[in-house]
Design a protein around this motif. Sequence first.
Motif, PDB file in Angstrom:
ATOM      1  N   GLU A  37       0.834  -1.207   0.000  1.00  0.00           N
ATOM      2  CA  GLU A  37       0.000   0.000   0.000  1.00  0.00           C
ATOM      3  C   GLU A  37       0.871   1.261   0.000  1.00  0.00           C
ATOM      4  O   GLU A  37       0.557   2.233  -0.679  1.00  0.00           O
ATOM      5  CB  GLU A  37      -0.947  -0.004   1.205  1.00  0.00           C
ATOM      6  N   ILE A  38       1.953   1.230   0.764  1.00  0.00           N
ATOM      7  CA  ILE A  38       2.873   2.377   0.786  1.00  0.00           C
ATOM      8  C   ILE A  38       3.500   2.573  -0.594  1.00  0.00           C
ATOM      9  O   ILE A  38       3.595   3.695  -1.087  1.00  0.00           O
ATOM     10  CB  ILE A  38       3.953   2.187   1.873  1.00  0.00           C
ATOM     11  N   SER A  39       3.897   1.476  -1.224  1.00  0.00           N
ATOM     12  CA  SER A  39       4.486   1.546  -2.564  1.00  0.00           C
ATOM     13  C   SER A  39       3.491   2.130  -3.565  1.00  0.00           C
ATOM     14  O   SER A  39       3.853   2.963  -4.395  1.00  0.00           O
ATOM     15  CB  SER A  39       4.928   0.156  -3.014  1.00  0.00           C
ATOM     16  N   THR A  40       2.237   1.713  -3.476  1.00  0.00           N
ATOM     17  CA  THR A  40       1.200   2.235  -4.367  1.00  0.00           C
ATOM     18  C   THR A  40       0.932   3.707  -4.080  1.00  0.00           C
ATOM     19  O   THR A  40       0.839   4.525  -5.003  1.00  0.00           O
ATOM     20  CB  THR A  40      -0.102   1.429  -4.199  1.00  0.00           C
ATOM     21  N   PHE A  41       0.827   4.051  -2.807  1.00  0.00           N
ATOM     22  CA  PHE A  41       0.541   5.435  -2.412  1.00  0.00           C
ATOM     23  C   PHE A  41       1.633   6.389  -2.872  1.00  0.00           C
ATOM     24  O   PHE A  41       1.360   7.496  -3.330  1.00  0.00           O
ATOM     25  CB  PHE A  41       0.363   5.514  -0.894  1.00  0.00           C
ATOM     26  N   LEU A  42       2.883   5.954  -2.763  1.00  0.00           N
ATOM     27  CA  LEU A  42       4.018   6.796  -3.151  1.00  0.00           C
ATOM     28  C   LEU A  42       4.359   6.679  -4.642  1.00  0.00           C
ATOM     29  O   LEU A  42       5.318   7.286  -5.102  1.00  0.00           O
ATOM     30  CB  LEU A  42       5.246   6.447  -2.309  1.00  0.00           C
ATOM     31  N   HIS A  43       3.586   5.865  -5.380  1.00  0.00           N
ATOM     32  CA  HIS A  43       3.791   5.655  -6.815  1.00  0.00           C
ATOM     33  C   HIS A  43       5.217   5.173  -7.121  1.00  0.00           C
ATOM     34  O   HIS A  43       5.848   5.630  -8.067  1.00  0.00           O
ATOM     35  CB  HIS A  43       3.489   6.930  -7.614  1.00  0.00           C
ATOM     36  N   LEU A  44       5.692   4.246  -6.304  1.00  0.00           N
ATOM     37  CA  LEU A  44       7.028   3.688  -6.516  1.00  0.00           C
ATOM     38  C   LEU A  44       6.950   2.585  -7.566  1.00  0.00           C
ATOM     39  O   LEU A  44       5.944   1.892  -7.677  1.00  0.00           O
ATOM     40  CB  LEU A  44       7.584   3.132  -5.208  1.00  0.00           C
ATOM     41  N   LYS A  45       8.020   2.412  -8.309  1.00  0.00           N
ATOM     42  CA  LYS A  45       8.063   1.359  -9.322  1.00  0.00           C
ATOM     43  C   LYS A  45       8.573   0.049  -8.733  1.00  0.00           C
ATOM     44  O   LYS A  45       8.624  -0.958  -9.417  1.00  0.00           O
ATOM     45  CB  LYS A  45       8.923   1.797 -10.499  1.00  0.00           C
ATOM     46  N   ILE A  46       8.962   0.078  -7.466  1.00  0.00           N
ATOM     47  CA  ILE A  46       9.449  -1.118  -6.777  1.00  0.00           C
ATOM     48  C   ILE A  46       8.260  -1.766  -6.071  1.00  0.00           C
ATOM     49  O   ILE A  46       7.515  -1.082  -5.374  1.00  0.00           O
ATOM     50  CB  ILE A  46      10.537  -0.751  -5.746  1.00  0.00           C
ATOM     51  N   PRO A  47       8.077  -3.079  -6.224  1.00  0.00           N
ATOM     52  CA  PRO A  47       6.952  -3.749  -5.558  1.00  0.00           C
ATOM     53  C   PRO A  47       7.055  -3.626  -4.036  1.00  0.00           C
ATOM     54  O   PRO A  47       8.144  -3.610  -3.460  1.00  0.00           O
ATOM     55  CB  PRO A  47       7.087  -5.207  -5.984  1.00  0.00           C
ATOM     56  N   GLY A  48       5.898  -3.562  -3.410  1.00  0.00           N
ATOM     57  CA  GLY A  48       5.847  -3.441  -1.958  1.00  0.00           C
ATOM     58  C   GLY A  48       6.508  -4.599  -1.234  1.00  0.00           C
ATOM     59  O   GLY A  48       7.079  -4.427  -0.163  1.00  0.00           O
ATOM     60  N   SER A  49       6.454  -5.785  -1.837  1.00  0.00           N
ATOM     61  CA  SER A  49       7.076  -6.939  -1.194  1.00  0.00           C
ATOM     62  C   SER A  49       8.591  -6.774  -1.108  1.00  0.00           C
ATOM     63  O   SER A  49       9.216  -7.162  -0.122  1.00  0.00           O
ATOM     64  CB  SER A  49       6.726  -8.223  -1.947  1.00  0.00           C
ATOM     65  N   ILE A  50       9.190  -6.174  -2.123  1.00  0.00           N
ATOM     66  CA  ILE A  50      10.642  -5.935  -2.117  1.00  0.00           C
ATOM     67  C   ILE A  50      10.983  -4.857  -1.096  1.00  0.00           C
ATOM     68  O   ILE A  50      11.940  -4.994  -0.324  1.00  0.00           O
ATOM     69  CB  ILE A  50      11.147  -5.537  -3.524  1.00  0.00           C
ATOM     70  N   ILE A  51      10.195  -3.803  -1.073  1.00  0.00           N
ATOM     71  CA  ILE A  51      10.407  -2.753  -0.065  1.00  0.00           C
ATOM     72  C   ILE A  51      10.257  -3.347   1.323  1.00  0.00           C
ATOM     73  O   ILE A  51      11.040  -3.051   2.230  1.00  0.00           O
ATOM     74  CB  ILE A  51       9.420  -1.588  -0.283  1.00  0.00           C
ATOM     75  N   GLY A  52       9.264  -4.219   1.486  1.00  0.00           N
ATOM     76  CA  GLY A  52       9.050  -4.878   2.775  1.00  0.00           C
ATOM     77  C   GLY A  52      10.245  -5.704   3.208  1.00  0.00           C
ATOM     78  O   GLY A  52      10.630  -5.701   4.375  1.00  0.00           O
ATOM     79  N   LEU A  53      10.851  -6.438   2.260  1.00  0.00           N
ATOM     80  CA  LEU A  53      12.040  -7.229   2.580  1.00  0.00           C
ATOM     81  C   LEU A  53      13.181  -6.343   3.067  1.00  0.00           C
ATOM     82  O   LEU A  53      13.856  -6.652   4.052  1.00  0.00           O
ATOM     83  CB  LEU A  53      12.504  -8.036   1.361  1.00  0.00           C
ATOM     84  N   VAL A  54      13.383  -5.224   2.372  1.00  0.00           N
ATOM     85  CA  VAL A  54      14.464  -4.313   2.749  1.00  0.00           C
ATOM     86  C   VAL A  54      14.183  -3.700   4.115  1.00  0.00           C
ATOM     87  O   VAL A  54      15.063  -3.664   4.990  1.00  0.00           O
ATOM     88  CB  VAL A  54      14.657  -3.215   1.669  1.00  0.00           C
ATOM     89  N   VAL A  55      12.951  -3.237   4.325  1.00  0.00           N
ATOM     90  CA  VAL A  55      12.591  -2.619   5.608  1.00  0.00           C
ATOM     91  C   VAL A  55      12.703  -3.646   6.729  1.00  0.00           C
ATOM     92  O   VAL A  55      13.245  -3.357   7.804  1.00  0.00           O
ATOM     93  CB  VAL A  55      11.178  -2.005   5.544  1.00  0.00           C
ATOM     94  N   LEU A  56      12.210  -4.865   6.501  1.00  0.00           N
ATOM     95  CA  LEU A  56      12.298  -5.908   7.526  1.00  0.00           C
ATOM     96  C   LEU A  56      13.749  -6.244   7.845  1.00  0.00           C
ATOM     97  O   LEU A  56      14.114  -6.423   9.005  1.00  0.00           O
ATOM     98  CB  LEU A  56      11.539  -7.158   7.082  1.00  0.00           C
TER      99      LEU A  56
END
Length: 134
Positions: free
Chosen positions: A23-42
């Motif tokens: 949802e954060i990835s969609t809201f910020l219009h990022l081209k990186i999937p949220g699952s990848i961002i989640g992996l990095v953040v985790l």
Amino acid sequence: MKKIFIGFIQIWILCIFTYIMGEISTFLHLKIPGSIIGLVVLFILLQTNVVKLKWIEVGGNWLVAELLLFFIPSAVGMIQYKHLLIDNGIKIVAVIFISSSIVMICSGLLAEKMANRKERKTKNADTIFLNSHR
């Protein structure tokens, strides 16, 4: 039974976390999937001890153990695109081979570096222990 319940809760937490990152990835219009961002953040949260490994370990281990099941839809999807495989099969195999080789080499180098670091810490601890008992 308790371990299964804990694993279920941990998997649920990981799924919610992935959904939030999506949802954060969609809201910020990022081209990186949220699952990848989640992996990095985790990963960052685990490294900084904001999230303790024991909070997600059982669920994470189960997900990794059953990882092959998550690739079945991809394999079935490949059957639909047989023409793509026929036209570009050699290129696809080359990309898979090269990327797998890179992952194996990087994993091996990282494991070796971690083992050397652990060995140095053990030697330093032994040296300190021996020097303190003289």
